[in-house]
Each structure stands twice: as C-alpha cells, then as structure tokens.
Motif scaffolding. Structure first.
Motif, short mmCIF file in Angstrom:
data_model
loop_
_atom_site.label_atom_id
_atom_site.label_comp_id
_atom_site.label_asym_id
_atom_site.label_seq_id
_atom_site.Cartn_x
_atom_site.Cartn_y
_atom_site.Cartn_z
N MET A 1 0.82 -1.19 0.00
CA MET A 1 0.00 0.00 0.00
C MET A 1 0.87 1.26 0.00
SD MET A 1 -2.87 0.97 2.77
CE MET A 1 -3.56 2.58 2.79
N ILE A 2 1.78 1.37 0.96
CA ILE A 2 2.65 2.55 1.07
C ILE A 2 4.03 2.20 0.53
CG2 ILE A 2 3.78 4.14 2.66
CD1 ILE A 2 1.27 3.96 4.42
N ARG A 3 4.47 2.96 -0.44
CA ARG A 3 5.81 2.74 -1.02
C ARG A 3 6.87 3.46 -0.19
NH1 ARG A 3 6.08 3.80 -7.02
NH2 ARG A 3 5.38 1.65 -7.02
N HIS A 4 6.57 4.71 0.18
CA HIS A 4 7.57 5.53 0.88
C HIS A 4 6.84 6.60 1.69
CE1 HIS A 4 11.29 7.76 1.47
NE2 HIS A 4 10.63 8.85 1.13
N TRP A 5 7.44 6.98 2.80
CA TRP A 5 6.90 8.10 3.57
C TRP A 5 8.06 8.82 4.24
CZ3 TRP A 5 7.35 8.55 8.88
CH2 TRP A 5 7.81 7.42 9.54
N LYS A 6 7.82 10.10 4.53
CA LYS A 6 8.84 10.94 5.14
C LYS A 6 8.14 11.98 6.01
CE LYS A 6 10.65 14.03 2.50
NZ LYS A 6 11.37 14.76 1.46
N TYR A 7 8.72 12.26 7.17
CA TYR A 7 8.15 13.26 8.07
C TYR A 7 9.10 14.43 8.19
CZ TYR A 7 6.11 15.36 12.25
OH TYR A 7 5.52 16.22 13.13
N ASP A 8 8.57 15.63 8.02
CA ASP A 8 9.33 16.87 8.20
C ASP A 8 8.90 17.45 9.55
OD1 ASP A 8 10.09 19.60 8.27
OD2 ASP A 8 10.18 19.64 6.08
N ALA A 9 9.76 17.27 10.55
CA ALA A 9 9.42 17.69 11.92
C ALA A 9 9.25 19.20 12.03
CB ALA A 9 10.49 17.21 12.89
N ALA A 10 10.06 19.97 11.31
CA ALA A 10 9.97 21.43 11.38
C ALA A 10 8.63 21.93 10.83
CB ALA A 10 11.13 22.07 10.62
N GLU A 11 8.13 21.26 9.80
CA GLU A 11 6.88 21.66 9.14
C GLU A 11 5.67 20.88 9.66
OE1 GLU A 11 6.44 24.06 6.71
OE2 GLU A 11 8.54 24.62 6.98
N HIS A 12 5.92 19.85 10.47
CA HIS A 12 4.84 18.94 10.92
C HIS A 12 4.07 18.38 9.73
CE1 HIS A 12 5.39 21.39 14.66
NE2 HIS A 12 5.62 20.16 15.07
N ARG A 13 4.84 17.97 8.70
CA ARG A 13 4.25 17.47 7.46
C ARG A 13 4.68 16.03 7.22
NH1 ARG A 13 6.85 20.40 3.70
NH2 ARG A 13 8.11 18.62 3.13
N LEU A 14 3.70 15.20 6.91
CA LEU A 14 3.97 13.81 6.58
C LEU A 14 3.68 13.60 5.10
CD1 LEU A 14 4.60 10.94 7.77
CD2 LEU A 14 2.13 10.62 7.84
N ASP A 15 4.71 13.25 4.35
CA ASP A 15 4.57 13.00 2.92
C ASP A 15 4.50 11.49 2.71
OD1 ASP A 15 4.75 15.73 2.25
OD2 ASP A 15 6.94 15.62 2.31
N VAL A 16 3.47 11.04 2.00
CA VAL A 16 3.26 9.62 1.77
C VAL A 16 3.13 9.37 0.28
CG1 VAL A 16 1.76 7.65 2.26
CG2 VAL A 16 2.03 9.44 3.98
N GLN A 17 3.86 8.37 -0.21
CA GLN A 17 3.70 7.93 -1.59
C GLN A 17 3.21 6.49 -1.56
OE1 GLN A 17 7.10 8.06 -4.19
NE2 GLN A 17 5.90 7.37 -5.93
#
Length: 63
Positions: A1-17
C-alpha cells in the motif's frame, strides 16, 4: 500500500507515496503520530487508523 513516507518535523508534514504513484502531504501531523508510523508493524493499517481522514492534505501524483 505505502511505497515511501517521510516526516518533516519542522513543518509537521507527513509525505506519503503509495504504490499506485499517488502522493499526499498531510499537514499539522504531531511528531507522536509520525513516530507511531515509524514503529508500526503495518504502516498501511496505522495510516488508515491514525492519519487518513484525520489531517488536512494536498494530493499529487508522482511524475
């Protein structure tokens, strides 16, 4: 289902591919939620329970 994910702590953003190529950026995600994602045995299950439908997001498509 999820290929890759990354969290940007400074932006509180979770990027999911996803394996489909779809990309989503979830905003205002607390660090504790991202840590839960990191430690979850099933990333997809955790995502469905704790992230999807809980945070505002921007949708995109992989190039």
């Amino acid at each position: 289902m999820i290929r890759h994910w990354k969290y940007d702590a400074a932006e509180h953003r979770l990027d999911v591919q996803f394996v489909s190529g779809e990309r989503y950026s979830y905003h205002e995600v607390p660090a504790a939620v991202a840590e839960g994602m990191r430690t979850a045995v099933s990333k997809g299950g955790y995502f469905n329970r704790r992230i999807r439908d809980h945070f505002a997001f921007i949708h995109g498509r992989a190039s």
